[in-house]
Write an enzyme that holds these catalytic residues in place. Structure first.
Site, PDB file in Angstrom:
ATOM      1  N   GLY A 170       0.788  -5.136   0.719  1.00 14.22           N
ATOM      2  CA  GLY A 170      -0.302  -5.253  -0.256  1.00 14.22           C
ATOM      3  C   GLY A 170       0.157  -5.838  -1.583  1.00 14.22           C
ATOM      4  O   GLY A 170      -0.647  -6.389  -2.335  1.00 14.22           O
TER       5      GLY A 170
ATOM      6  N   GLU B 273       0.055  -9.469  -1.035  1.00 12.78           N
ATOM      7  CA  GLU B 273      -1.380  -9.807  -0.994  1.00 12.78           C
ATOM      8  C   GLU B 273      -1.978  -9.802  -2.405  1.00 12.78           C
ATOM      9  O   GLU B 273      -2.806 -10.646  -2.739  1.00 12.78           O
ATOM     10  CB  GLU B 273      -2.113  -8.810  -0.087  1.00 12.78           C
ATOM     11  CG  GLU B 273      -1.700  -8.973   1.369  1.00 12.78           C
ATOM     12  CD  GLU B 273      -2.224  -7.863   2.255  1.00 12.78           C
ATOM     13  OE1 GLU B 273      -2.036  -6.678   1.915  1.00 12.78           O
ATOM     14  OE2 GLU B 273      -2.814  -8.172   3.290  1.00 12.78           O
TER      15      GLU B 273
ATOM     16  N   GLU C 142       4.027  -5.168   7.371  1.00 10.43           N
ATOM     17  CA  GLU C 142       3.142  -4.147   7.957  1.00 10.43           C
ATOM     18  C   GLU C 142       3.399  -3.915   9.435  1.00 10.43           C
ATOM     19  O   GLU C 142       3.302  -2.798   9.934  1.00 10.43           O
ATOM     20  CB  GLU C 142       1.661  -4.545   7.759  1.00 10.43           C
ATOM     21  CG  GLU C 142       1.164  -4.450   6.330  1.00 10.43           C
ATOM     22  CD  GLU C 142       1.382  -5.710   5.502  1.00 10.43           C
ATOM     23  OE1 GLU C 142       2.188  -6.570   5.915  1.00 10.43           O
ATOM     24  OE2 GLU C 142       0.743  -5.822   4.442  1.00 10.43           O
TER      25      GLU C 142
ATOM     26  N   ALA D  47       0.855  -1.182   0.000  1.00  7.03           N
ATOM     27  CA  ALA D  47       0.000   0.000   0.000  1.00  7.03           C
ATOM     28  C   ALA D  47       0.893   1.234   0.000  1.00  7.03           C
ATOM     29  O   ALA D  47       2.024   1.182   0.494  1.00  7.03           O
ATOM     30  CB  ALA D  47      -0.872  -0.010   1.247  1.00  7.03           C
TER      31      ALA D  47
HETATM   32  N1  CAA Z   1       4.581   3.438  -0.149  1.00  4.14           N
HETATM   33  C1  CAA Z   1       4.978   4.652  -0.597  1.00  4.14           C
HETATM   34  N2  CAA Z   1       6.197   4.881  -1.162  1.00  4.14           N
HETATM   35  C2  CAA Z   1       7.022   3.828  -1.267  1.00  4.14           C
HETATM   36  C3  CAA Z   1       6.663   2.535  -0.836  1.00  4.14           C
HETATM   37  C4  CAA Z   1       5.369   2.356  -0.259  1.00  4.14           C
HETATM   38  N3  CAA Z   1       4.913   1.149   0.158  1.00  4.14           N
HETATM   39  N4  CAA Z   1       7.702   1.692  -1.071  1.00  4.14           N
HETATM   40  C5  CAA Z   1       8.661   2.446  -1.648  1.00  4.14           C
HETATM   41  N5  CAA Z   1       8.265   3.740  -1.759  1.00  4.14           N
HETATM   42  C6  CAA Z   1       9.014   4.884  -2.306  1.00  4.14           C
HETATM   43  C7  CAA Z   1      10.065   5.346  -1.343  1.00  4.14           C
HETATM   44  O1  CAA Z   1       9.535   6.198  -0.352  1.00  4.14           O
HETATM   45  C8  CAA Z   1      11.038   6.056  -2.282  1.00  4.14           C
HETATM   46  O2  CAA Z   1      10.511   7.329  -2.588  1.00  4.14           O
HETATM   47  P1  CAA Z   1      11.491   8.616  -2.660  1.00  4.14           P
HETATM   48  O3  CAA Z   1      12.386   8.330  -3.844  1.00  4.14           O
HETATM   49  O4  CAA Z   1      10.549   9.730  -2.898  1.00  4.14           O
HETATM   50  O5  CAA Z   1      12.237   8.665  -1.373  1.00  4.14           O
HETATM   51  C9  CAA Z   1      10.956   5.192  -3.553  1.00  4.14           C
HETATM   52  O6  CAA Z   1       9.733   4.457  -3.463  1.00  4.14           O
HETATM   53  C10 CAA Z   1      12.079   4.197  -3.674  1.00  4.14           C
HETATM   54  O7  CAA Z   1      12.118   3.448  -2.466  1.00  4.14           O
HETATM   55  P2  CAA Z   1      13.479   3.133  -1.686  1.00  4.14           P
HETATM   56  O8  CAA Z   1      14.454   4.247  -1.852  1.00  4.14           O
HETATM   57  O9  CAA Z   1      13.118   2.750  -0.289  1.00  4.14           O
HETATM   58  O10 CAA Z   1      13.979   1.873  -2.539  1.00  4.14           O
HETATM   59  P3  CAA Z   1      14.823   0.617  -2.076  1.00  4.14           P
HETATM   60  O11 CAA Z   1      15.061  -0.172  -3.308  1.00  4.14           O
HETATM   61  O12 CAA Z   1      15.981   1.015  -1.237  1.00  4.14           O
HETATM   62  O13 CAA Z   1      13.814  -0.216  -1.105  1.00  4.14           O
HETATM   63  C11 CAA Z   1      11.747  -1.290  -0.492  1.00  4.14           C
HETATM   64  C12 CAA Z   1      12.659  -0.776  -1.635  1.00  4.14           C
HETATM   65  C13 CAA Z   1      12.414  -2.434   0.288  1.00  4.14           C
HETATM   66  C14 CAA Z   1      10.488  -1.789  -1.186  1.00  4.14           C
HETATM   67  C15 CAA Z   1      11.428  -0.137   0.491  1.00  4.14           C
HETATM   68  O14 CAA Z   1      11.045   0.997  -0.241  1.00  4.14           O
HETATM   69  C16 CAA Z   1      10.339  -0.465   1.459  1.00  4.14           C
HETATM   70  O15 CAA Z   1      10.599  -1.080   2.494  1.00  4.14           O
HETATM   71  N6  CAA Z   1       9.096  -0.046   1.170  1.00  4.14           N
HETATM   72  C17 CAA Z   1       7.967  -0.221   2.055  1.00  4.14           C
HETATM   73  C18 CAA Z   1       7.481  -1.653   2.080  1.00  4.14           C
HETATM   74  C19 CAA Z   1       6.315  -1.812   3.029  1.00  4.14           C
HETATM   75  O16 CAA Z   1       6.388  -1.549   4.197  1.00  4.14           O
HETATM   76  N7  CAA Z   1       5.178  -2.275   2.479  1.00  4.14           N
HETATM   77  C20 CAA Z   1       3.977  -2.475   3.228  1.00  4.14           C
HETATM   78  C21 CAA Z   1       3.102  -1.281   3.094  1.00  4.14           C
HETATM   79  S1  CAA Z   1       1.693  -1.371   4.161  1.00  4.14           S
HETATM   80  C22 CAA Z   1       0.605  -2.341   3.366  1.00  4.14           C
HETATM   81  O17 CAA Z   1       0.818  -2.848   2.290  1.00  4.14           O
HETATM   82  C23 CAA Z   1      -0.674  -2.490   4.168  1.00  4.14           C
HETATM   83  C24 CAA Z   1      -1.796  -3.225   3.592  1.00  4.14           C
HETATM   84  O18 CAA Z   1      -1.748  -4.378   3.272  1.00  4.14           O
HETATM   85  C25 CAA Z   1      -3.055  -2.503   3.565  1.00  4.14           C
END
Ligand code: CAA
Length: 258
Positions: free
Chosen positions: A109, A112, A132, A66
Site C-alpha cells: 500500500g 500504491e 502482497e 497496509a
Molecule cells: N504492517 C504492520 N507492521 C509492520 C509493517 C506492516 N506492513 N511493516 C513493518 N511493521 C512493523 C514490524 O512488525 C515491526 O514491529 P515490531 O517492532 O513490533 O516487531 C516494525 O514495524 C519494524 O519492522 P521490521 O523489524 O520488520 O523492520 P525492518 O527494517 O527489518 O524491515 C520491512 C522493514 C522490509 C518494511 C519489513 O517490516 C516488511 O517486510 N514489512 C511488511 C511489508 C509488506 O508486506 N507490505 C505489504 C502489506 S499488504 C498491503 O499493503 C496490501 C494492500 O495493498 C491492501
C-alpha cells in the site's frame, strides 16, 4: 499528549507537507493513518492558500504497506466495512498536484500510495515493491492497475507475481519515479519542486492534472478533445492574460488563480 500519526507542515508559501508518522511500524497504513491522510488531502484540496502538496514519511520508510497486524484477523465483511477505496479516492481525487517524497520503503500500500501521487521523488536507497503475494493477498490499493499503466504489463506482472523489492534506480529506469536524488536531498528537492509549481498559474496546473489523469482512461481522440476544451477554458482566465502579457513585457508574471 500523543503525536498524531499524520502531521501537517507548511515548509514554504503555497506548499503543504503531509507526513506519515508511525516510525515504530515503518509507517504502515493503519485505518487511523488512512483516515487522517484522506482528511488532510480533502481539506488541502479545498484550501485556497495551498497550491501544491508534498506527501512523505521518514528517512527509513515512506510507508511499508497496509498494517498487516490490523488486518490479519479480518474477514471479508470487516474489510468491506473498512471501505478503504473510499479513503483512497479522496487521496487520488485531490485536485492539487501531490508530490511523493520517498525515502526508505514504499511497499505494498505504500508503493500504491506513492503511485496515487503525480510526481515521485525518490532517494537513492529507496526500496519499492508489491510484496502482497508473499502474505497471501494481492495489491488492493490500485497496484495491479496503476503499476501496469506506469511500467507496462511485463514489468508489473514480474513485480506483483514475485513480490521482489526493487531499487530507486530500477524504478526510475521503468518510469515509476520522476527523479532520483541523494537520500538527504529528497524532502528538500520535493519541496523546491512544489514551490516552483505553487508559483505557476493554479488553474492551468489543475487542468494539466485533470487532463493527464482523465485522458489516460479515454481513447486518444476523446482525450485530445478534453485537452482542447481545457486550453479553451484557460483563455477566459486572468492568469492567461497576465502570463502572456508578462512574457511580452519581459517581467515575471503575478498569478492569482483567477
Ligand atoms: N504492517 C504492520 N507492521 C509492520 C509493517 C506492516 N506492513 N511493516 C513493518 N511493521 C512493523 C514490524 O512488525 C515491526 O514491529 P515490531 O517492532 O513490533 O516487531 C516494525 O514495524 C519494524 O519492522 P521490521 O523489524 O520488520 O523492520 P525492518 O527494517 O527489518 O524491515 C520491512 C522493514 C522490509 C518494511 C519489513 O517490516 C516488511 O517486510 N514489512 C511488511 C511489508 C509488506 O508486506 N507490505 C505489504 C502489506 S499488504 C498491503 O499493503 C496490501 C494492500 O495493498 C491492501
Amino acid at each position: 499528549m500523543t503525536t498524531p500519526v499524520v502531521l501537517l507542515e507548511r515548509p514554504a508559501d503555497g506548499v503543504a507537507l503531509v507526513r506519515i508518522n508511525r516510525p515504530e511500524a515503518r509507517n504502515a497504513l493503519n485505518m487511523e493513518v488512512r483516515r487522517l491522510l484522506a482528511q488532510h488531502l480533502t481539506e488541502l484540496g479545498e484550501d485556497e492558500a495551498t497550491r501544491c502538496i508534498v506527501l512523505t514519511g521518514n528517512e527509513k520508510s515512506f510507508a511499508a504497506g497496509a498494517d498487516i497486524k490490523e488486518m490479519a484477523g479480518a474477514g471479508t465483511v470487516d474489510m468491506m466495512l473498512r471501505n478503504t477505496l473510499k479513503l483512497w479516492r479522496t487521496i487520488y481525487g485531490c485536485p492539487k498536484p501531490v508530490i511523493a517524497a520517498v525515502n526508505g520503503f514504499a511497499l505494498g500500500g505504500g508503493c500504491e500510495l506513492a503511485m496515487t501521487c503525480d510526481i515521485i521523488v525518490a532517494g537513492e536507497s529507496a526500496r519499492f515493491g508489491q510484496p502482497e503475494v508473499k502474505i497471501g493477498i494481492i495489491p488492493g490499493g490500485g497496484g495491479t492497475q496503476r503499476l501496469t499503466r506506469a511500467v507496462g504489463k511485463y514489468k508489473a506482472m514480474k513485480i506483483c507475481l514475485t513480490g521482489d523489492l526493487f531499487s530507486a534506480k530500477e524504478a526510475s529506469e521503468m518510469g515509476l519515479v520522476s527523479e532520483v536524488v541523494p537520500d538527504a536531498e529528497v524532502e528538500k528537492r520535493a519541496v523546491a519542486m512544489a514551490q516552483q509549481i505553487a508559483g505557476l498559474a493554479p488553474l492551468a496546473v489543475q487542468q494539466i492534472k485533470e487532463v493527464v489523469l482523465a485522458g489516460q482512461d479515454a481513447s486518444l481522440e476523446t482525450a485530445l478533445r478534453l485537452e482542447t476544451k481545457a486550453i479553451l477554458l484557460l483563455f477566459s482566465t486572468l492568469d492567461q492574460k497576465e502570463g502572456m502579457a508578462a512574457f511580452i513585457e519581459k517581467r515575471n508574471p503575478k498569478f492569482q488563480g483567477k
